[in-house]
Design a protein around this motif. Structure first.
Motif, PDB file in Angstrom:
ATOM      1  N   TRP A 224      -1.971   3.409  -8.829  1.00  0.00           N
ATOM      2  CA  TRP A 224      -1.978   3.879  -7.453  1.00  0.00           C
ATOM      3  C   TRP A 224      -3.009   4.977  -7.253  1.00  0.00           C
ATOM      4  N   GLU A 225      -3.524   5.046  -6.056  1.00  0.00           N
ATOM      5  CA  GLU A 225      -4.505   6.077  -5.727  1.00  0.00           C
ATOM      6  C   GLU A 225      -3.856   7.451  -5.666  1.00  0.00           C
TER       7      GLU A 225
ATOM      8  N   GLN B  86      -2.473   0.972  -3.532  1.00  0.00           N
ATOM      9  CA  GLN B  86      -2.469   0.143  -4.746  1.00  0.00           C
ATOM     10  C   GLN B  86      -3.904  -0.107  -5.216  1.00  0.00           C
ATOM     11  N   ARG B  87      -4.141   0.142  -6.482  1.00  0.00           N
ATOM     12  CA  ARG B  87      -5.475  -0.031  -7.049  1.00  0.00           C
ATOM     13  C   ARG B  87      -5.688  -1.452  -7.549  1.00  0.00           C
ATOM     14  N   ASN B  88      -6.921  -1.905  -7.442  1.00  0.00           N
ATOM     15  CA  ASN B  88      -7.321  -3.186  -8.021  1.00  0.00           C
ATOM     16  C   ASN B  88      -7.787  -2.919  -9.448  1.00  0.00           C
ATOM     17  N   LEU B  89      -6.919  -3.204 -10.413  1.00  0.00           N
ATOM     18  CA  LEU B  89      -7.238  -2.892 -11.805  1.00  0.00           C
ATOM     19  C   LEU B  89      -8.396  -3.727 -12.333  1.00  0.00           C
TER      20      LEU B  89
ATOM     21  N   GLN C 106       0.803  -1.222   0.000  1.00  0.00           N
ATOM     22  CA  GLN C 106       0.000   0.000   0.000  1.00  0.00           C
ATOM     23  C   GLN C 106       0.834   1.270   0.000  1.00  0.00           C
TER      24      GLN C 106
ATOM     25  N   SER D  18      -1.450   5.198 -12.828  1.00  0.00           N
ATOM     26  CA  SER D  18      -2.816   4.672 -12.815  1.00  0.00           C
ATOM     27  C   SER D  18      -2.970   3.469 -11.897  1.00  0.00           C
TER      28      SER D  18
ATOM     29  N   SER E 250     -11.275  -1.490 -11.949  1.00  0.00           N
ATOM     30  CA  SER E 250     -11.230  -0.190 -12.613  1.00  0.00           C
ATOM     31  C   SER E 250     -11.369  -0.283 -14.123  1.00  0.00           C
TER      32      SER E 250
END
Length: 239
Positions: A146-147, A161-164, A129, A144, A167
């Motif tokens: 990461w928040e 960390q984003r869950n692609l 994170q 893209s 998204s």
């Protein structure tokens, strides 16, 4: 392709080593960063550096303790590695044992002369994170993934960390039928078979016939062993 695994059988009076092609059996992986990480914790000398994001995180969380350059969950068995501080370690590339810290939530790589990191360098780091890297490097997976991305002095901080899979629907379309998209690290995804499907492109349904496979394998192995033992024994008796 099957992996070649050695099977040692003890037919008297001598041992025969057989190499048989075996398909890879599904194994349950251990929790990343559990019961491991000792080597990567001492990759750099000394304790956690004062002011590093790992030291601040470890100090702010109850039930944690430091070990070398690592922050661990205290009392857990096996202990989970929560943070890794590799700042100012003269690293030009990521250390080979970095995968031991795949369960880390915070990771500090600042103040290192790192070269651009290859894609997939953080494969499996799904818990990560907060990642601090030298300013010359971009966040793995791009902004893209990461928040929030911020810079401070000579470092870049990648947070959230984003869950692609959530998204972008296009990523889910890449998975075959009977499979679902799942995160696999910053900017990385994987396709996991839905139960009870398995195998290539998740086309096989049902569980792997372990008992049947082991029975056939054992019978074939025993037959070959007896055949080879008998052949070798006859040759030994021949003057």
């Amino acid at each position: 392709m099957g992996a070649f695994l050695p099977l040692l059988l003890p037919p008297p009076p001598r041992l025969l080593l057989l190499l048989l092609p075996l398909p890879l059996l599904p194994l349950l992986p251990p929790l990343p960063g559990a019961a491991g990480g000792a080597a990567v914790c001492v990759r750099c000398p000394g304790p956690l550096r004062n002011g590093s994001i790992v030291a601040r995180y470890c100090a702010s969380q109850a039930g944690t303790e430091s070990e070398g350059r690592c922050c661990r969950e205290r009392g857990a068995r096996p202990e989970r590695l929560l943070g890794l501080d590799l700042s100012n370690c003269s690293l030009r590339s990521l250390p080979p044992g970095l995968a031991e810290a795949a369960a880390a939530i915070v990771l500090d790589l600042t103040e290192n002369p790192l070269t651009p990191l290859p894609n997939g360098s953080f494969l499996g780091f799904t818990y990560l994170q907060r990642l601090a890297v030298p300013l010359a490097l971009e966040c793995p997976g791009g902004s893209s993934a990461w928040e929030e991305v911020t810079t401070h002095g000579s470092s870049r901080l990648c947070q959230g960390q984003r869950n692609l899979c959530n998204s972008s629907m296009e990523l889910a379309w890449l998975c075959p039928e009977n499979a679902a998209c799942a995160p696999d690290g910053p900017g990385l995804v994987q396709c996991l078979c839905d139960s009870p499907f398995h195998g290539y492109k998740c086309l096989r349904e049902g569980t792997f016939p372990v008992l049947l496979f082991c029975g056939i394998l054992g019978a074939v192995t025993l037959s070959l062993s007896l055949l080879l033992w008998g052949t070798q024994r006859r040759k030994a008796k021949t003057p």
